[in-house]
Design an enzyme around this catalytic site. Structure first.
Site, short mmCIF file in Angstrom:
data_model
loop_
_atom_site.label_atom_id
_atom_site.label_comp_id
_atom_site.label_asym_id
_atom_site.label_seq_id
_atom_site.Cartn_x
_atom_site.Cartn_y
_atom_site.Cartn_z
N ASP A 1 -55.63 -9.24 13.87
CA ASP A 1 -56.10 -8.98 12.50
C ASP A 1 -56.29 -10.34 11.84
O ASP A 1 -55.90 -11.38 12.38
CB ASP A 1 -55.03 -8.16 11.72
CG ASP A 1 -55.44 -7.91 10.28
OD1 ASP A 1 -56.63 -7.61 10.03
OD2 ASP A 1 -54.59 -8.01 9.38
N SER A 2 -56.86 -10.31 10.63
CA SER A 2 -57.02 -11.55 9.89
C SER A 2 -55.67 -12.08 9.37
O SER A 2 -55.58 -13.25 9.03
CB SER A 2 -57.94 -11.31 8.69
OG SER A 2 -57.42 -10.27 7.89
N HIS B 1 -54.07 -3.73 5.73
CA HIS B 1 -53.11 -4.25 4.75
C HIS B 1 -52.61 -3.16 3.80
O HIS B 1 -51.56 -3.29 3.21
CB HIS B 1 -53.74 -5.36 3.90
CG HIS B 1 -53.87 -6.69 4.60
ND1 HIS B 1 -54.76 -6.90 5.62
CD2 HIS B 1 -53.23 -7.87 4.40
CE1 HIS B 1 -54.68 -8.17 6.03
NE2 HIS B 1 -53.76 -8.78 5.30
N CYS C 1 -58.07 -0.25 5.34
CA CYS C 1 -57.77 -1.67 5.59
C CYS C 1 -56.32 -1.68 6.04
O CYS C 1 -55.47 -1.00 5.43
CB CYS C 1 -57.94 -2.48 4.30
SG CYS C 1 -57.35 -4.18 4.46
N CYS D 1 -57.90 -4.29 12.47
CA CYS D 1 -58.58 -4.74 11.25
C CYS D 1 -59.82 -3.88 11.08
O CYS D 1 -60.66 -3.81 11.99
CB CYS D 1 -58.95 -6.21 11.44
SG CYS D 1 -59.98 -6.88 10.12
N GLU E 1 -50.80 -10.28 1.25
CA GLU E 1 -50.55 -11.55 1.95
C GLU E 1 -49.54 -12.41 1.16
O GLU E 1 -48.80 -13.18 1.74
CB GLU E 1 -51.85 -12.33 2.15
CG GLU E 1 -52.78 -11.75 3.21
CD GLU E 1 -52.31 -11.96 4.66
OE1 GLU E 1 -51.66 -12.98 4.95
OE2 GLU E 1 -52.60 -11.08 5.49
N1 DGL Z 1 -56.70 -6.06 7.30
C1 DGL Z 1 -58.09 -6.18 7.45
C2 DGL Z 1 -58.82 -4.88 7.38
O1 DGL Z 1 -58.29 -3.90 7.88
C3 DGL Z 1 -58.80 -7.33 6.85
C4 DGL Z 1 -58.50 -7.76 5.49
C5 DGL Z 1 -59.22 -9.05 5.17
O2 DGL Z 1 -59.03 -10.02 5.92
O3 DGL Z 1 -59.99 -9.06 4.21
O4 DGL Z 1 -59.92 -4.81 6.90
#
Ligand code: DGL
Length: 277
Positions: free
Chosen positions: A14-15, A194, A192, A77, A156
């Site tokens: 993931d990012s 996150h 997402c 992600c 984050e």
């Molecule tokens: N967690 C990621 C997602 O599911 C990416 C969030 C990001 O880096 O903007 O989209």
């Protein structure tokens, strides 16, 4: 499949910390597998980048995992799944799994009104990947998408339980409800990885707005689908030993451990830094 291949780890990327929600679900579903997690924390967020940049970043993450001899890759992600799944499946010789198809299937299964909301990054919402995936399963479903670009930085930063997060969540959910134009949205995809960190806050806020929606979190759905695919391909380890988990990040390992610790069953330990060019 020769035994050594079966015994290779599964790569997950993931990012940033968000993909840990998927890793956690994979760990619960597959206790005997070895897992390598890569968080591209130096380049987070992906969600505001162009599709070309997202494909480039995702390809470089996948290459790091392939170099570590993984047997499969999970794109934990939504943003990278929306834009780079096909490119990665073409570029690499290991199976690559995304999160959008499993989450869409879950949402269609639970929704009675077939009016489904989706919140995600700008790039995920702009890609329309969820709308396509949901309507491929049920062409009559209505899908309402809203980008929530402030959620990723809140998570984050470890700010998921602050008053700032409370205000931001409320504002976005009010905007989403306004979009649905009176239709009864009964299901909301947290599009997402996150966002599950904000799940209780989202649930509380919906209740305070007198809305009742089932929240679909792609982590559980993805882990379930991964197990099925690996089983079908005879790629699951045959052992009673517990698997190990390794963590790689492209920025500060300590910040990653501190934030990840708060929402995982087993907090991330042994986090190493790598450079990706
Ligand atoms: N967690 C990621 C997602 O599911 C990416 C969030 C990001 O880096 O903007 O989209």
């Amino acid at each position: 499949m020769e035994e050594s291949k079966i015994d290779r780890p599964i790569g997950v990327f993931d990012s940033g910390v968000g993909g840990l929600t998927v890793l956690d679900a994979v760990r619960q579903a597959l206790p005997h597998e070895d897992l390598v997690y890569l968080g591209d924390t130096a380049r987070v967020p992906y969600g505001n980048r162009t599709p070309q940049t997202i494909v480039r970043y995702a390809t470089s993450c996948a290459r790091q995992l392939v170099n570590r001899h993984v047997k499969a890759i999970v794109i934990a992600c939504n943003t990278a799944s929306a834009h780079a799944l096909d490119a990665l499946n073409e570029a690499f010789d290991v199976p690559v799994f995304g999160v959008i198809e499993p989450a869409s299937r879950m949402a269609v299964d639970v929704s009675k009104s077939k009016c489904i909301g989706i919140i995600g990054t700008r790039a995920t919402i702009a890609s329309q990947a969820y709308t396509r995936a949901i309507q491929a399963i049920d062409p009559n479903a209505h899908v309402y998408g809203l980008a929530c670009p402030l959620f990723v930085p809140l998570v984050e930063e470890g700010w998921a339980e602050t008053d700032v997060a409370r205000l931001v969540v409320r504002k976005y959910l009010e905007d989403l409800i306004a979009l649905s134009n009176g239709h009864e949205m009964d299901t909301l995809i947290l599009g997402c990885t996150h966002y599950p960190v904000l799940k209780s806050l989202i649930q509380e806020t919906l209740a305070s707005l007198d809305r009742h929606m089932v929240l679909c979190d792609c982590a559980q759905a993805t882990a379930k689908s991964l197990v099925e695919h690996l089983k079908d391909r005879h790629l699951l380890r045959q052992t009673s030993e517990s698997g190990w988990s390794d963590y790689l990040v492209t920025d500060d390992p300590q910040q990653f451990s501190a934030v990840g610790r708060s929402f995982m069953h087993e907090p991330p330990v042994n986090v190493s830094h790598i450079d990706i060019v």
